[in-house]
Design a protein around this motif. Structure first.
Motif, short mmCIF file in Angstrom:
data_model
loop_
_atom_site.label_atom_id
_atom_site.label_comp_id
_atom_site.label_asym_id
_atom_site.label_seq_id
_atom_site.Cartn_x
_atom_site.Cartn_y
_atom_site.Cartn_z
N LEU A 56 0.82 -1.21 0.00
CA LEU A 56 0.00 0.00 0.00
C LEU A 56 0.85 1.26 0.00
O LEU A 56 0.46 2.28 -0.56
N VAL A 57 2.02 1.20 0.65
CA VAL A 57 2.92 2.34 0.66
C VAL A 57 4.30 1.84 0.23
O VAL A 57 4.95 1.11 0.97
N PRO A 58 4.76 2.21 -0.96
CA PRO A 58 6.08 1.76 -1.44
C PRO A 58 7.20 2.33 -0.57
O PRO A 58 6.98 3.21 0.27
N TRP A 59 8.40 1.82 -0.81
CA TRP A 59 9.56 2.28 -0.03
C TRP A 59 9.68 3.80 -0.05
O TRP A 59 9.59 4.42 -1.10
N MET A 60 9.90 4.37 1.13
CA MET A 60 10.16 5.79 1.26
C MET A 60 11.35 6.00 2.20
O MET A 60 11.49 5.27 3.19
N ARG A 61 12.16 6.97 1.88
CA ARG A 61 13.29 7.32 2.73
C ARG A 61 12.84 8.38 3.71
O ARG A 61 12.32 9.42 3.33
N LEU A 62 13.04 8.12 5.00
CA LEU A 62 12.64 9.07 6.05
C LEU A 62 13.89 9.60 6.73
O LEU A 62 14.73 8.82 7.20
N ASP A 63 14.01 10.92 6.79
CA ASP A 63 15.19 11.52 7.42
C ASP A 63 14.82 12.67 8.35
O ASP A 63 15.66 13.48 8.71
N GLY A 64 13.54 12.75 8.74
CA GLY A 64 13.13 13.81 9.65
C GLY A 64 11.62 13.95 9.69
O GLY A 64 10.89 13.16 9.07
N PRO A 65 11.10 14.95 10.40
CA PRO A 65 9.65 15.13 10.57
C PRO A 65 8.89 15.27 9.25
O PRO A 65 7.79 14.73 9.12
N ALA A 66 9.44 15.99 8.28
CA ALA A 66 8.71 16.23 7.03
C ALA A 66 8.49 14.93 6.26
O ALA A 66 7.37 14.65 5.80
N SER A 67 9.53 14.13 6.10
CA SER A 67 9.38 12.87 5.36
C SER A 67 8.54 11.88 6.16
O SER A 67 7.78 11.08 5.58
#
Length: 247
Positions: free
Chosen positions: A91-102
């Motif tokens: 349902l949600v593909p890979w995403m890079r998270l590096d802080g509150p916004a992402s």
């Protein structure tokens, strides 16, 4: 002085380069796969509790702090739902998270995802599908699967086989077992073990693996928040094998 390169290596080089380019990836501290149970034991209200619980977890400031504390300061996360042996939907593909916004973007993607329910419970199928997601776009220092569910494996190949293969690849399997306040009569009559015992003994595994137990779906949001924060820690602090969350 450079050493001569053999003709054999030169012939092999294009294939090696092609393979490396095809598998080019971004390094992150953790690759985290969220596997969400949508079998028939999960009703519409409980499904919504699960999805909102996951979304809200990524809005917790402590999660962004945990990401920032890693050596690379970034993680990669994807979410899929699972049920029968042949039903796993990303349902949600890979995403890079590096802080509150992402992290907020990931939360919104979960909120906007479809709500699906199916029939059987194939934890083995979920593990197989999760294991195949790693190394597609990212390369994590750790690879973790977060499996949530409220029932035992009743579809697909034997769970021990799928579990052993995943552990053999260096994947950590963590569990989030939900204790249904109103278990199905068939479950009681079959004499099956409580879901938390089953997940502890048959599902989780790998270095630092642990089980979070939600005492009912009302406790799910708090359970998943605590669980993910613990999973993304740069150096996971020693903790109990089993934690419990109450509404």
């Amino acid at each position: 002085m450079s050493r001569p390169v053999s003709r054999r290596l030169l012939l092999a080089a294009p294939a090696l380069i092609t393979t490396r380019n095809a598998r080019a990836s971004t390094e992150v501290d953790v690759e985290l796969v969220l596997a969400v149970d949508v079998s028939r034991s999960v009703d519409t209200e409980e499904m919504e509790m699960q999805m909102r619980g996951y979304a809200d977890a990524f809005r917790d400031p402590r999660l962004a702090e945990g990401i920032a504390g890693g050596p690379l300061g970034a993680i990669a996360v994807t979410l899929f739902v699972w049920s029968d042996w042949n039903i796993q939907h990303t349902l949600v593909p890979w995403m890079r998270l590096d802080g509150p916004a992402s992290a907020e973007r990931f939360a919104r993607a979960i909120y906007g995802a479809s709500r699906e329910t199916y029939l059987y419970t194939s934890i083995s199928g979920a593990i197989d599908y999760a294991a195949a997601q790693f190394g597609q776009r990212f390369e994590g220092l750790r690879r973790v699967v977060d499996i949530s569910g409220d029932g035992v494996n009743n579809s697909g190949r034997p769970l021990p086989d799928a579990r052993a293969e995943a552990l053999g690849q260096g994947i950590v399997l963590n569990g989030l077992a939900v204790l249904d306040r109103s278990p199905q009569p068939s479950t009681l009559l079959a004499g099956l073990p409580p879901v938390d015992e089953y997940y502890r003994n048959e599902v989780i595994g790998g270095p630092g693996a642990f089980l979070m137990v939600a005492e009912g779906y009302e406790a799910f949001a708090g359970a998943v928040r605590r669980k993910i924060i613990r999973e993304i820690a740069a150096i996971p602090a020693p903790g109990p094998l089993v934690e419990r969350a109450y509404a």
